[in-house]
Design a protein around this motif. Structure first.
Motif, PDB file in Angstrom:
ATOM      1  N   THR A 227       0.829  -1.197   0.000  1.00  0.00           N
ATOM      2  CA  THR A 227       0.000   0.000   0.000  1.00  0.00           C
ATOM      3  C   THR A 227       0.870   1.255   0.000  1.00  0.00           C
ATOM      4  O   THR A 227       2.039   1.209   0.389  1.00  0.00           O
ATOM      5  N   TYR A 228       0.296   2.380  -0.441  1.00  0.00           N
ATOM      6  CA  TYR A 228       1.033   3.643  -0.566  1.00  0.00           C
ATOM      7  C   TYR A 228       0.020   4.777  -0.532  1.00  0.00           C
ATOM      8  O   TYR A 228      -1.194   4.561  -0.681  1.00  0.00           O
ATOM      9  N   VAL A 229       0.515   6.011  -0.352  1.00  0.00           N
ATOM     10  CA  VAL A 229      -0.389   7.159  -0.250  1.00  0.00           C
ATOM     11  C   VAL A 229       0.201   8.346  -1.007  1.00  0.00           C
ATOM     12  O   VAL A 229       1.428   8.545  -1.017  1.00  0.00           O
ATOM     13  N   TYR A 230      -0.647   9.122  -1.654  1.00  0.00           N
ATOM     14  CA  TYR A 230      -0.195  10.299  -2.399  1.00  0.00           C
ATOM     15  C   TYR A 230      -1.366  11.271  -2.548  1.00  0.00           C
ATOM     16  O   TYR A 230      -2.499  10.953  -2.164  1.00  0.00           O
ATOM     17  N   LYS A 231      -1.099  12.448  -3.114  1.00  0.00           N
ATOM     18  CA  LYS A 231      -2.145  13.436  -3.354  1.00  0.00           C
ATOM     19  C   LYS A 231      -2.368  13.566  -4.853  1.00  0.00           C
ATOM     20  O   LYS A 231      -1.410  13.548  -5.644  1.00  0.00           O
ATOM     21  N   SER A 232      -3.627  13.708  -5.258  1.00  0.00           N
ATOM     22  CA  SER A 232      -3.937  13.858  -6.680  1.00  0.00           C
ATOM     23  C   SER A 232      -3.326  15.155  -7.208  1.00  0.00           C
ATOM     24  O   SER A 232      -3.123  16.121  -6.461  1.00  0.00           O
ATOM     25  N   LYS A 233      -3.035  15.186  -8.506  1.00  0.00           N
ATOM     26  CA  LYS A 233      -2.462  16.383  -9.126  1.00  0.00           C
ATOM     27  C   LYS A 233      -3.377  17.590  -8.947  1.00  0.00           C
ATOM     28  O   LYS A 233      -2.914  18.726  -8.837  1.00  0.00           O
ATOM     29  N   SER A 234      -4.679  17.344  -8.867  1.00  0.00           N
ATOM     30  CA  SER A 234      -5.647  18.424  -8.677  1.00  0.00           C
ATOM     31  C   SER A 234      -5.590  19.014  -7.263  1.00  0.00           C
ATOM     32  O   SER A 234      -6.198  20.042  -6.987  1.00  0.00           O
ATOM     33  N   LYS A 235      -4.870  18.323  -6.364  1.00  0.00           N
ATOM     34  CA  LYS A 235      -4.719  18.709  -4.945  1.00  0.00           C
ATOM     35  C   LYS A 235      -6.025  18.545  -4.150  1.00  0.00           C
ATOM     36  O   LYS A 235      -6.119  18.951  -3.004  1.00  0.00           O
ATOM     37  N   ARG A 236      -7.013  17.916  -4.765  1.00  0.00           N
ATOM     38  CA  ARG A 236      -8.304  17.802  -4.097  1.00  0.00           C
ATOM     39  C   ARG A 236      -8.415  16.542  -3.232  1.00  0.00           C
ATOM     40  O   ARG A 236      -9.187  16.514  -2.279  1.00  0.00           O
ATOM     41  N   TYR A 237      -7.622  15.489  -3.566  1.00  0.00           N
ATOM     42  CA  TYR A 237      -7.781  14.224  -2.866  1.00  0.00           C
ATOM     43  C   TYR A 237      -6.463  13.672  -2.324  1.00  0.00           C
ATOM     44  O   TYR A 237      -5.423  13.775  -2.988  1.00  0.00           O
ATOM     45  N   ILE A 238      -6.548  13.089  -1.113  1.00  0.00           N
ATOM     46  CA  ILE A 238      -5.515  12.177  -0.634  1.00  0.00           C
ATOM     47  C   ILE A 238      -5.923  10.795  -1.144  1.00  0.00           C
ATOM     48  O   ILE A 238      -7.084  10.395  -1.019  1.00  0.00           O
ATOM     49  N   VAL A 239      -4.973  10.066  -1.719  1.00  0.00           N
ATOM     50  CA  VAL A 239      -5.280   8.778  -2.338  1.00  0.00           C
ATOM     51  C   VAL A 239      -4.456   7.679  -1.669  1.00  0.00           C
ATOM     52  O   VAL A 239      -3.242   7.808  -1.538  1.00  0.00           O
ATOM     53  N   ILE A 240      -5.117   6.609  -1.246  1.00  0.00           N
ATOM     54  CA  ILE A 240      -4.433   5.407  -0.770  1.00  0.00           C
ATOM     55  C   ILE A 240      -4.591   4.339  -1.838  1.00  0.00           C
ATOM     56  O   ILE A 240      -5.705   4.011  -2.244  1.00  0.00           O
ATOM     57  N   GLY A 241      -3.460   3.818  -2.298  1.00  0.00           N
ATOM     58  CA  GLY A 241      -3.484   2.741  -3.284  1.00  0.00           C
ATOM     59  C   GLY A 241      -3.032   1.436  -2.656  1.00  0.00           C
ATOM     60  O   GLY A 241      -2.180   1.427  -1.762  1.00  0.00           O
ATOM     61  N   SER A 242      -3.612   0.346  -3.106  1.00  0.00           N
ATOM     62  CA  SER A 242      -3.154  -1.003  -2.754  1.00  0.00           C
ATOM     63  C   SER A 242      -2.923  -1.752  -4.053  1.00  0.00           C
ATOM     64  O   SER A 242      -3.755  -1.683  -4.959  1.00  0.00           O
ATOM     65  N   HIS A 243      -1.794  -2.459  -4.144  1.00  0.00           N
ATOM     66  CA  HIS A 243      -1.563  -3.179  -5.407  1.00  0.00           C
ATOM     67  C   HIS A 243      -0.850  -4.506  -5.164  1.00  0.00           C
ATOM     68  O   HIS A 243      -0.043  -4.644  -4.257  1.00  0.00           O
ATOM     69  N   SER A 244      -1.208  -5.464  -5.991  1.00  0.00           N
ATOM     70  CA  SER A 244      -0.446  -6.698  -6.119  1.00  0.00           C
ATOM     71  C   SER A 244      -0.066  -6.786  -7.590  1.00  0.00           C
ATOM     72  O   SER A 244      -0.330  -5.869  -8.359  1.00  0.00           O
ATOM     73  N   ILE A 264     -13.763   3.972  -0.809  1.00  0.00           N
ATOM     74  CA  ILE A 264     -13.222   3.096  -1.855  1.00  0.00           C
ATOM     75  C   ILE A 264     -13.765   3.524  -3.223  1.00  0.00           C
ATOM     76  O   ILE A 264     -14.957   3.789  -3.370  1.00  0.00           O
ATOM     77  N   ILE A 265     -12.856   3.600  -4.215  1.00  0.00           N
ATOM     78  CA  ILE A 265     -13.280   3.895  -5.591  1.00  0.00           C
ATOM     79  C   ILE A 265     -13.989   2.670  -6.181  1.00  0.00           C
ATOM     80  O   ILE A 265     -15.118   2.748  -6.639  1.00  0.00           O
ATOM     81  N   GLN A 266     -13.259   1.538  -6.186  1.00  0.00           N
ATOM     82  CA  GLN A 266     -13.814   0.271  -6.686  1.00  0.00           C
ATOM     83  C   GLN A 266     -13.139  -0.846  -5.891  1.00  0.00           C
ATOM     84  O   GLN A 266     -11.919  -0.977  -5.932  1.00  0.00           O
ATOM     85  N   PRO A 267     -13.917  -1.643  -5.141  1.00  0.00           N
ATOM     86  CA  PRO A 267     -13.319  -2.745  -4.371  1.00  0.00           C
ATOM     87  C   PRO A 267     -12.522  -3.686  -5.265  1.00  0.00           C
ATOM     88  O   PRO A 267     -12.858  -3.873  -6.444  1.00  0.00           O
ATOM     89  N   ARG A 268     -11.455  -4.263  -4.700  1.00  0.00           N
ATOM     90  CA  ARG A 268     -10.584  -5.136  -5.485  1.00  0.00           C
ATOM     91  C   ARG A 268     -11.337  -6.351  -6.046  1.00  0.00           C
ATOM     92  O   ARG A 268     -12.163  -6.957  -5.378  1.00  0.00           O
ATOM     93  N   VAL A 269     -11.012  -6.642  -7.281  1.00  0.00           N
ATOM     94  CA  VAL A 269     -11.489  -7.852  -7.955  1.00  0.00           C
ATOM     95  C   VAL A 269     -10.239  -8.481  -8.558  1.00  0.00           C
ATOM     96  O   VAL A 269      -9.518  -7.817  -9.313  1.00  0.00           O
ATOM     97  N   ARG A 270      -9.949  -9.724  -8.200  1.00  0.00           N
ATOM     98  CA  ARG A 270      -8.709 -10.329  -8.685  1.00  0.00           C
ATOM     99  C   ARG A 270      -8.606 -10.226 -10.205  1.00  0.00           C
ATOM    100  O   ARG A 270      -9.528 -10.581 -10.940  1.00  0.00           O
ATOM    101  N   GLY A 271      -7.474  -9.707 -10.664  1.00  0.00           N
ATOM    102  CA  GLY A 271      -7.244  -9.545 -12.092  1.00  0.00           C
ATOM    103  C   GLY A 271      -7.641  -8.190 -12.633  1.00  0.00           C
ATOM    104  O   GLY A 271      -7.273  -7.846 -13.760  1.00  0.00           O
ATOM    105  N   LEU A 272      -8.373  -7.384 -11.833  1.00  0.00           N
ATOM    106  CA  LEU A 272      -8.755  -6.044 -12.286  1.00  0.00           C
ATOM    107  C   LEU A 272      -7.694  -5.039 -11.844  1.00  0.00           C
ATOM    108  O   LEU A 272      -7.470  -4.837 -10.658  1.00  0.00           O
ATOM    109  N   GLU A 273      -7.041  -4.420 -12.813  1.00  0.00           N
ATOM    110  CA  GLU A 273      -6.051  -3.386 -12.532  1.00  0.00           C
ATOM    111  C   GLU A 273      -6.621  -2.040 -12.964  1.00  0.00           C
ATOM    112  O   GLU A 273      -7.229  -1.929 -14.023  1.00  0.00           O
ATOM    113  N   TYR A 274      -6.404  -1.042 -12.138  1.00  0.00           N
ATOM    114  CA  TYR A 274      -6.813   0.301 -12.523  1.00  0.00           C
ATOM    115  C   TYR A 274      -5.987   1.333 -11.766  1.00  0.00           C
ATOM    116  O   TYR A 274      -5.431   1.050 -10.713  1.00  0.00           O
TER     117      TYR A 274
END
Length: 686
Positions: A227-244, A264-274
């Motif tokens: 997992t990791y955290v960053y801010k959107s370029k628009s400066k409007r959102y703090i974003v937490i990402g999780s990736h495998s 959550i933007i879209q709950p994880r679904v195995r094989g779905l990358e975004y």
């Protein structure tokens, strides 16, 4: 080679490793303990043997180091970029091994404010890395991370840019990066697991408070995810990402409301990358949804983010891989790859224009650079080729005019682009697949089989080794070497399918592609078996180990840097950093089919009594990615079984980790050692 100097002989303590009813005997398993004095003594003995075997090249190594260093502009600086009212600059001073980070307010003519002089900060350390610089929205503070061991475990601190003072709190065991909320006091950061170094927790720190009281805002419990955290370029959102390897998931929080909860933007679904980018009232989503293997661009309202609401913006194409996007007020910029080549596509939001920036080469690399400004019509990108030094270019997306802000200087007065030739050729793999190869060499060489050739590749994780310029490489080219990058399967050079065809149960394609490229280079008289040298590092070191088990006769000498060679044992040990997150790349050997397939190519498990090429193997005692004991064990087993009298040397950097030395010039000493090894084997003395 000094025949009178005897190599170290590692003691053998048989360890039985049993799974799936199969027993492996590992005689060197005992090396898996960096606290054991006998392990340190063995590594030091190997270093001593290396020093004695290469003593006759020491002066040449020094000359090579000075030669490579002399091409580099010591008092260099980056092209400034503008962010939130300041121009930011990274520069080096003559004699300095480390950068100086500074900024200027308003204009580039304003007085310089030095944020960090890393040369001073690194004094007294064998290794020092500064990273994760993040300035607060009000421009008054900067958060930063430091690593003094090379285990990639950073300590985060905050500096007051008005007074120069450091805040007292120190946040340990992090990735080094952090992100400010818009209140200028709340800092989000990522913690690592102490044992595995997996990035698994996001914390919230309030400036001026005790880090022990920091609030845990997210924990990633699936051991195959980071997992990791960053801010959107628009400066409007703090974003937490999780990736495998195969799956991603994002959460967002309005940066003005750090006391709120992430959604959550879209709950994880195995094989779905975004991945997500914010613009206006939409999130733009780069995704492989609906079997879009080469990815497509979609969008969804910020108020309805689940995948059922996503709609196509740019459809999937079989022949074009979308690699990244950059959003501006009036433009959408897309980084694409077609037939292996980078393309930068620019589309106006009002659809009045849609075009590609023109490039005219077959062995170039181009990618968008630092573009933090949202409301601009200027895109900054970077361009280089195997014969052209790196340029930083500002491109006006309205007028289509480009301004070269800086081209990397090659000092010394000897370099001329026109003295070198680059080309792309295609080798045929054993299954009929065409494998691209990028080549560079000095003009005038004859294809008579007499040229020494260094063949480099990586071939894992979908990571693409693009054809790039290197001032260091000139030391090879100017001595008659051909340099080749084999774009083998396992990378993404020819799109996502190229990656899928070189992982899991198709991993052996990576190795056979490399061997077939070697055979093609020999058949086409670029080189010969007596002058061909393969090189790879990390997962590319696994490639080296597999290749020399399968086709040792093709090569005169091999360089395996921080090689991942004990694949099965490492992937069965989930306490080792990276292991659990790698199951989707290599397979999980706790499952019998994967175990048997991985065992079929694992370099350490397949060392046999045969002749091997000359070998230089490098590692770092503190390596967090490929543990030092993998190459150490491998070398010990090769010493025991190999039937030749060729040189086999192991160099362990006792102060560093996966990336080698931290100073910009110290790292050149390691390259000089590698090049001297190659030159010695083909009789080049100066």
């Amino acid at each position: 080679m000094n025949k009178e100097v005897q190599p170290p002989k590692a003691k053998k303590i048989p360890a039985e490793l049993e799974i799936h009813g199969d027993i492996r005997i590992d005689n060197y398993y005992w090396m898996n303990d960096r606290e054991d004095p006998e392990v340190i003594a063995y590594l030091n003995a190997e270093n001593d043997y290396k020093d004695k075997q290469t003593a006759h090249t020491k002066e040449f190594q020094i000359r090579l180091f000075e030669e490579m260093k002399a091409r580099i502009k010591e008092d260099d600086q980056s092209v400034p970029y503008r962010l939130n009212g300041y121009w930011y600059i990274t520069r080096f001073e003559k004699g300095g091994d480390y950068p100086i980070y500074s900024r200027k307010k308003g204009t580039q003519e304003a007085p310089e404010e030095v944020m960090f002089n890393v040369n001073i900060m690194a004094e007294g350390y064998d290794y020092y890395r500064l990273g994760g610089l993040n300035v607060s929205p009000d421009n008054k503070m900067v958060a930063f991370g430091t690593d003094t061991v090379s285990r990639r475990k950073y300590t985060i601190q905050v500096k007051n840019l008005e007074t120069g003072e450091l805040y007292p709190e120190k946040i340990e065991n992090t990735t080094g990066g952090s992100t400010w909320a818009n209140d200028n006091k709340t800092l989000y950061y990522t913690k690592k697991d102490e044992q595995t170094l997996r990035s698994f927790q996001i914390y919230k720190h309030i400036l001026g408070t005790d880090p022990a009281e920091d609030q845990l805002v997210y924990q990633e419990d699936d051991e195959t995810f980071n997992t990791y955290v960053y801010k959107s370029k628009s400066k409007r959102y703090i974003v937490i990402g999780s990736h495998s390897t195969l799956t991603t998931e994002y959460r967002v929080l309005e940066a003005d409301k750090p006391e709120g909860d992430f959604k959550i933007i879209q709950p994880r679904v195995r094989g779905l990358e975004y991945s997500i980018s914010h613009f206006g009232e939409h999130f733009y989503i780069l995704t492989n949804k609906d079997e879009a293997r080469n990815f497509k661009l979609m969008k969804t309202p910020v108020s309805a983010t689940e995948k059922e609401n996503w709609e196509d913006v740019i459809a999937h194409r079989e022949d074009v891989l979308i690699e990244d996007i950059d959003i501006f007020k009036d433009f959408l910029v897309i980084g694409e790859r077609k037939n292996g080549l980078n393309e930068i596509r620019i589309i106006r939001w009002d659809e009045s224009d849609d075009y590609l920036i023109p490039f005219d080469n077959e062995t170039y690399t181009a990618f968008t650079s630092i573009n933090p400004d949202f409301d601009t019509q200027v895109l900054r990108y970077t361009y280089n080729s195997m014969t052209t030094p790196t340029s930083v270019v500002d491109f006006n997306m309205v007028t289509k005019e480009k301004t070269v802000l800086k081209e990397q200087e090659v000092l010394g007065g000897k370099f001329r682009k026109e003295n070198y030739t680059s080309e792309r050729i295609w080798a045929t793999a054993e299954d009929g697949t065409k494998v691209p190869v990028s080549l560079v060499y000095r003009k005038g060489i004859k294809k008579n089989g007499n040229n020494p050739l260094l063949q480099y590749a990586y071939g894992s994780y979908g990571s693409t080794i693009d054809p790039y310029f290197s001032t260091v490489r000139l030391s090879l080219l100017d001595r008659g070497f051909v340099y080749a990058i084999a774009h083998i399967r396992g990378g993404e050079y020819l799109g996502r399918n190229w990656y899928e065809d070189g992982k899991l149960f198709t991993k052996r394609n990576t190795f056979t592609d490399f061997i077939d490229v070697s055979k093609h280079l020999i058949a086409e008289k670029y080189t010969s078996e007596e002058k061909l040298f393969p090189m790879g590092g990390s997962a590319g070191g696994l490639l080296m180990g597999a290749v020399i088990n399968m086709a040792p006769h093709l090569y005169k000498g091999v360089i395996a840097a921080v090689p991942f060679v004990d694949v099965v044992t490492t992937m069965l040990d989930d306490s080792i950093p990276l292991t659990t997150g790698e199951y989707d790349e290599w397979g999980n050997p706790n499952e019998k089919d994967y175990y048997e397939y991985m065992l079929s190519y694992s370099p350490y498990d397949n060392v046999v009594a045969q002749d091997y090429p000359n070998m230089l193997v490098t590692t770092g005692l503190h390596d967090s990615q490929v543990q030092y004991w993998e190459p150490a064990k491998w070398v010990a087993k090769l010493r025991e079984l190999k039937t030749d009298t060729n040189l086999l040397i192991l160099h362990t950097n006792m102060d560093a980790g996966h990336g080698g030395a931290s100073g910009r010039f110290e790292a050149l000493r390691e390259v000089a050692e590698e090049y001297a090894f190659l030159f010695d084997l083909v009789g080049i003395k100066e």
